[in-house]
Design a protein around this motif. Structure first.
Motif, PDB file in Angstrom:
ATOM      1  N   LEU A 182      17.874  -5.267   6.689  1.00  0.00           N
ATOM      2  CA  LEU A 182      18.749  -5.944   7.897  1.00  0.00           C
ATOM      3  C   LEU A 182      18.508  -7.578   7.634  1.00  0.00           C
ATOM      4  O   LEU A 182      19.565  -8.129   7.900  1.00  0.00           O
ATOM      5  N   ALA A 183      17.343  -8.114   7.274  1.00  0.00           N
ATOM      6  CA  ALA A 183      17.529  -9.432   7.080  1.00  0.00           C
ATOM      7  C   ALA A 183      18.236 -10.014   6.065  1.00  0.00           C
ATOM      8  O   ALA A 183      19.078 -10.970   6.224  1.00  0.00           O
ATOM      9  N   LEU A 184      18.348  -9.296   4.789  1.00  0.00           N
ATOM     10  CA  LEU A 184      19.091  -9.626   3.628  1.00  0.00           C
ATOM     11  C   LEU A 184      20.606  -9.836   4.195  1.00  0.00           C
ATOM     12  O   LEU A 184      21.415 -10.616   3.628  1.00  0.00           O
ATOM     13  N   GLU A 185      20.856  -8.816   4.869  1.00  0.00           N
ATOM     14  CA  GLU A 185      22.543  -8.601   5.491  1.00  0.00           C
ATOM     15  C   GLU A 185      22.737  -9.689   6.479  1.00  0.00           C
ATOM     16  O   GLU A 185      23.836 -10.283   6.296  1.00  0.00           O
ATOM     17  N   LEU A 186      21.829 -10.071   7.234  1.00  0.00           N
ATOM     18  CA  LEU A 186      22.211 -10.722   8.305  1.00  0.00           C
ATOM     19  C   LEU A 186      21.577 -12.555   8.312  1.00  0.00           C
ATOM     20  O   LEU A 186      22.423 -13.403   8.814  1.00  0.00           O
ATOM     21  N   PHE A 187      20.756 -12.728   7.725  1.00  0.00           N
ATOM     22  CA  PHE A 187      20.096 -14.193   7.031  1.00  0.00           C
ATOM     23  C   PHE A 187      19.433 -14.179   6.126  1.00  0.00           C
ATOM     24  O   PHE A 187      18.205 -14.527   6.174  1.00  0.00           O
ATOM     25  N   ALA A 188      20.080 -14.083   4.880  1.00  0.00           N
ATOM     26  CA  ALA A 188      19.366 -13.934   3.613  1.00  0.00           C
ATOM     27  C   ALA A 188      18.813 -15.188   3.355  1.00  0.00           C
ATOM     28  O   ALA A 188      17.848 -15.183   2.373  1.00  0.00           O
ATOM     29  N   GLU A 189      19.630 -16.402   3.664  1.00  0.00           N
ATOM     30  CA  GLU A 189      19.061 -17.742   3.641  1.00  0.00           C
ATOM     31  C   GLU A 189      17.604 -17.946   4.134  1.00  0.00           C
ATOM     32  O   GLU A 189      16.989 -18.770   3.340  1.00  0.00           O
ATOM     33  N   LEU A 190      17.119 -17.152   4.749  1.00  0.00           N
ATOM     34  CA  LEU A 190      15.788 -17.093   5.189  1.00  0.00           C
ATOM     35  C   LEU A 190      14.818 -16.216   4.822  1.00  0.00           C
ATOM     36  O   LEU A 190      13.364 -16.235   5.270  1.00  0.00           O
ATOM     37  N   VAL A 191      15.239 -15.388   3.767  1.00  0.00           N
ATOM     38  CA  VAL A 191      14.346 -14.312   3.242  1.00  0.00           C
ATOM     39  C   VAL A 191      14.077 -14.837   1.584  1.00  0.00           C
ATOM     40  O   VAL A 191      14.874 -15.289   0.872  1.00  0.00           O
ATOM     41  N   ASP A 192      12.741 -14.937   1.278  1.00  0.00           N
ATOM     42  CA  ASP A 192      12.229 -14.823   0.149  1.00  0.00           C
ATOM     43  C   ASP A 192      11.927 -13.730  -0.896  1.00  0.00           C
ATOM     44  O   ASP A 192      10.763 -13.174  -0.681  1.00  0.00           O
ATOM     45  N   GLU A 193      12.901 -13.149  -1.478  1.00  0.00           N
ATOM     46  CA  GLU A 193      12.888 -11.794  -1.959  1.00  0.00           C
ATOM     47  C   GLU A 193      11.847 -11.900  -3.169  1.00  0.00           C
ATOM     48  O   GLU A 193      11.189 -10.875  -3.286  1.00  0.00           O
ATOM     49  N   ASP A 194      11.235 -13.116  -3.711  1.00  0.00           N
ATOM     50  CA  ASP A 194      10.615 -12.969  -4.892  1.00  0.00           C
ATOM     51  C   ASP A 194       9.114 -12.698  -4.222  1.00  0.00           C
ATOM     52  O   ASP A 194       7.981 -12.451  -4.742  1.00  0.00           O
ATOM     53  N   ALA A 195       8.884 -13.303  -2.729  1.00  0.00           N
ATOM     54  CA  ALA A 195       7.460 -13.005  -2.255  1.00  0.00           C
ATOM     55  C   ALA A 195       7.284 -11.507  -1.336  1.00  0.00           C
ATOM     56  O   ALA A 195       6.386 -11.533  -0.977  1.00  0.00           O
ATOM     57  N   ALA A 196       8.568 -10.705  -1.543  1.00  0.00           N
ATOM     58  CA  ALA A 196       8.256  -9.607  -0.983  1.00  0.00           C
ATOM     59  C   ALA A 196       7.295  -8.638  -1.578  1.00  0.00           C
ATOM     60  O   ALA A 196       7.531  -8.112  -2.494  1.00  0.00           O
ATOM     61  N   GLU A 197       6.227  -8.285  -0.853  1.00  0.00           N
ATOM     62  CA  GLU A 197       5.086  -7.496  -1.443  1.00  0.00           C
ATOM     63  C   GLU A 197       4.491  -6.804   0.000  1.00  0.00           C
ATOM     64  O   GLU A 197       4.142  -7.257   0.800  1.00  0.00           O
ATOM     65  N   GLY A 198       4.490  -5.295  -0.122  1.00  0.00           N
ATOM     66  CA  GLY A 198       3.675  -4.989   1.086  1.00  0.00           C
ATOM     67  C   GLY A 198       2.947  -3.849   0.278  1.00  0.00           C
ATOM     68  O   GLY A 198       2.676  -3.455  -0.840  1.00  0.00           O
ATOM     69  N   GLU A 199       2.255  -3.014   1.300  1.00  0.00           N
ATOM     70  CA  GLU A 199       1.491  -1.749   0.914  1.00  0.00           C
ATOM     71  C   GLU A 199       1.450  -0.805   2.034  1.00  0.00           C
ATOM     72  O   GLU A 199       1.701  -1.315   3.353  1.00  0.00           O
ATOM     73  N   LEU A 200       1.308   0.434   1.504  1.00  0.00           N
ATOM     74  CA  LEU A 200       1.432   1.631   2.891  1.00  0.00           C
ATOM     75  C   LEU A 200       0.404   1.571   3.644  1.00  0.00           C
ATOM     76  O   LEU A 200      -0.772   1.120   3.187  1.00  0.00           O
ATOM     77  N   LEU A 201       0.542   1.873   4.845  1.00  0.00           N
ATOM     78  CA  LEU A 201      -0.525   2.013   5.800  1.00  0.00           C
ATOM     79  C   LEU A 201      -1.718   2.897   5.499  1.00  0.00           C
ATOM     80  O   LEU A 201      -1.323   4.166   5.092  1.00  0.00           O
ATOM     81  N   ASN A 202      -2.936   2.599   5.288  1.00  0.00           N
ATOM     82  CA  ASN A 202      -3.957   3.320   4.743  1.00  0.00           C
ATOM     83  C   ASN A 202      -4.721   3.792   6.116  1.00  0.00           C
ATOM     84  O   ASN A 202      -5.543   2.762   6.597  1.00  0.00           O
ATOM     85  N   THR A 203      -4.507   4.950   6.782  1.00  0.00           N
ATOM     86  CA  THR A 203      -5.142   5.167   7.904  1.00  0.00           C
ATOM     87  C   THR A 203      -6.006   6.639   8.069  1.00  0.00           C
ATOM     88  O   THR A 203      -5.324   7.534   7.074  1.00  0.00           O
ATOM     89  N   PRO A 204      -7.115   6.693   8.356  1.00  0.00           N
ATOM     90  CA  PRO A 204      -7.760   8.270   8.422  1.00  0.00           C
ATOM     91  C   PRO A 204      -7.196   9.362   9.410  1.00  0.00           C
ATOM     92  O   PRO A 204      -7.659  10.328   8.932  1.00  0.00           O
ATOM     93  N   TYR A 205      -6.316   8.816   9.950  1.00  0.00           N
ATOM     94  CA  TYR A 205      -5.707   9.474  11.026  1.00  0.00           C
ATOM     95  C   TYR A 205      -4.260  10.115  10.655  1.00  0.00           C
ATOM     96  O   TYR A 205      -3.125   9.307  10.820  1.00  0.00           O
ATOM     97  N   ASP A 206      -3.793  11.449  10.569  1.00  0.00           N
ATOM     98  CA  ASP A 206      -2.700  11.794  10.193  1.00  0.00           C
ATOM     99  C   ASP A 206      -1.753  11.922  11.373  1.00  0.00           C
ATOM    100  O   ASP A 206      -0.679  11.900  11.155  1.00  0.00           O
ATOM    101  N   LEU A 207      -2.334  11.835  12.609  1.00  0.00           N
ATOM    102  CA  LEU A 207      -1.362  11.732  13.584  1.00  0.00           C
ATOM    103  C   LEU A 207      -0.867  10.563  13.945  1.00  0.00           C
ATOM    104  O   LEU A 207      -0.199  10.194  15.104  1.00  0.00           O
ATOM    105  N   ARG A 208      -1.502   9.488  13.351  1.00  0.00           N
ATOM    106  CA  ARG A 208      -0.999   7.792  13.624  1.00  0.00           C
ATOM    107  C   ARG A 208       0.362   7.631  12.911  1.00  0.00           C
ATOM    108  O   ARG A 208       0.622   7.705  11.795  1.00  0.00           O
ATOM    109  N   PRO A 209       1.385   6.840  13.810  1.00  0.00           N
ATOM    110  CA  PRO A 209       2.701   6.768  13.147  1.00  0.00           C
ATOM    111  C   PRO A 209       2.601   5.881  11.920  1.00  0.00           C
ATOM    112  O   PRO A 209       1.521   4.797  11.826  1.00  0.00           O
TER     113      PRO A 209
END
Length: 268
Positions: A182-209
């Motif tokens: 959404l940000a790339l569509e609406l305000f791409a000039e504020l997005v640093d695509e080269d810095a985009a890095e995340g990781e999946l949520l590591n949680t012991p609870y299967d019931l947690r969103p």
């Protein structure tokens, strides 16, 4: 696209005179939309105002797309929300639960006192959902003749999200494929695509969103620095402006349809 929520718009509350606001409010089935955002870290690649920028754009375009003559206005966005869980990264501005509840109830009460038949809180931050729900309960009790409701804007993307996403469940969480697209569509000039890095949520609870679109029933207070070194949780690397365009179009179309339905339900 202009994102400033105070910009002139035929359906912006702030663009009307008081007579015009009153006239719209007293029409049968009038609806006011109150966008609610936040200021907090969104990884190394998105601005801290992402939630506020996105929900402001959704409110503006969704209201403008509702059919001509519909008595609907959107207020300026409540830009500050509950962001305490992000404070470990810095850059955030957060309200207490008590202060935010008071702000929502005062703003909502002011809107309803103008004569609107319905109010819709359009939430742009998952962390706000509980206090928005409580404000809806309080306002609904105080205004039994009006309809008080709220929805997280992201949930309006459900009709298309599985067709758009490339990530598995967990890839569309905080500052990830969904918000970054959404940000790339609406305000791409504020997005640093080269810095985009995340990781999946590591949680012991299967019931947690672990994803915007796969919510479990277990609520757990989340200190984001415990789960992500960058602050992004999910797969921002899979984001694209093409996905963002399709998601935004679906969200604003669904909002326009919802507003028309609310209007029809409150005409009597």
């Amino acid at each position: 696209m202009v994102l400033d929520p105070t910009v002139a718009s035929k359906r912006a509350w702030t663009s009307q005179t008081y007579d015009e606001v009153n006239e719209i409010a007293t029409e049968a089935g009038s609806v006011a939309v109150v966008p609610v955002g936040a200021v907090e870290q969104h990884g190394k690649h998105l601005p801290v105002g992402t939630d506020t920028l996105l929900v402001s754009a959704v409110a503006k375009i969704g209201c403008e797309q509702a059919r001509e003559g519909l008595p609907v206005l959107f207020t300026p966005t409540i830009w500050c929300g509950l962001s305490d869980m992000h404070r470990g990264f810095g850059g955030g501005i957060s309200l207490s639960v008590q202060t935010m509840a008071a702000v929502l109830e005062d703003v909502g009460g002011s809107v309803l006192d103008c004569g609107f038949d319905a109010i819709l809180f359009l939430d742009g931050h998952v962390g706000n959902e509980s206090v928005v729900g409580n404000a809806i309960t309080s306002l609904g009790r105080e205004h039994p003749d009006e309809e008080v409701m709220g929805i997280p804007y992201a949930q309006l993307a459900r009709p298309v999200v599985n067709e758009v996403r490339e990530s598995d469940i967990g890839g569309m969480f905080h500052a990830a494929e969904f918000e970054t697209s959404l940000a790339l569509e609406l305000f791409a000039e504020l997005v640093d695509e080269d810095a985009a890095e995340g990781e999946l949520l590591n949680t012991p609870y299967d019931l947690r969103p672990a994803d915007f679109f796969d919510g479990g029933p277990l609520s757990v207070y989340l200190h984001f620095e415990q789960y992500s070194e960058t602050g992004a949780v999910g797969d921002p690397e899979l984001a694209s402006a093409t996905k963002g365009e399709r998601l935004f179009d679906a969200i604003t179309d669904e909002l326009a349809v919802l507003l028309e339905r609310i209007h029809e339900e409150n005409r009597d």
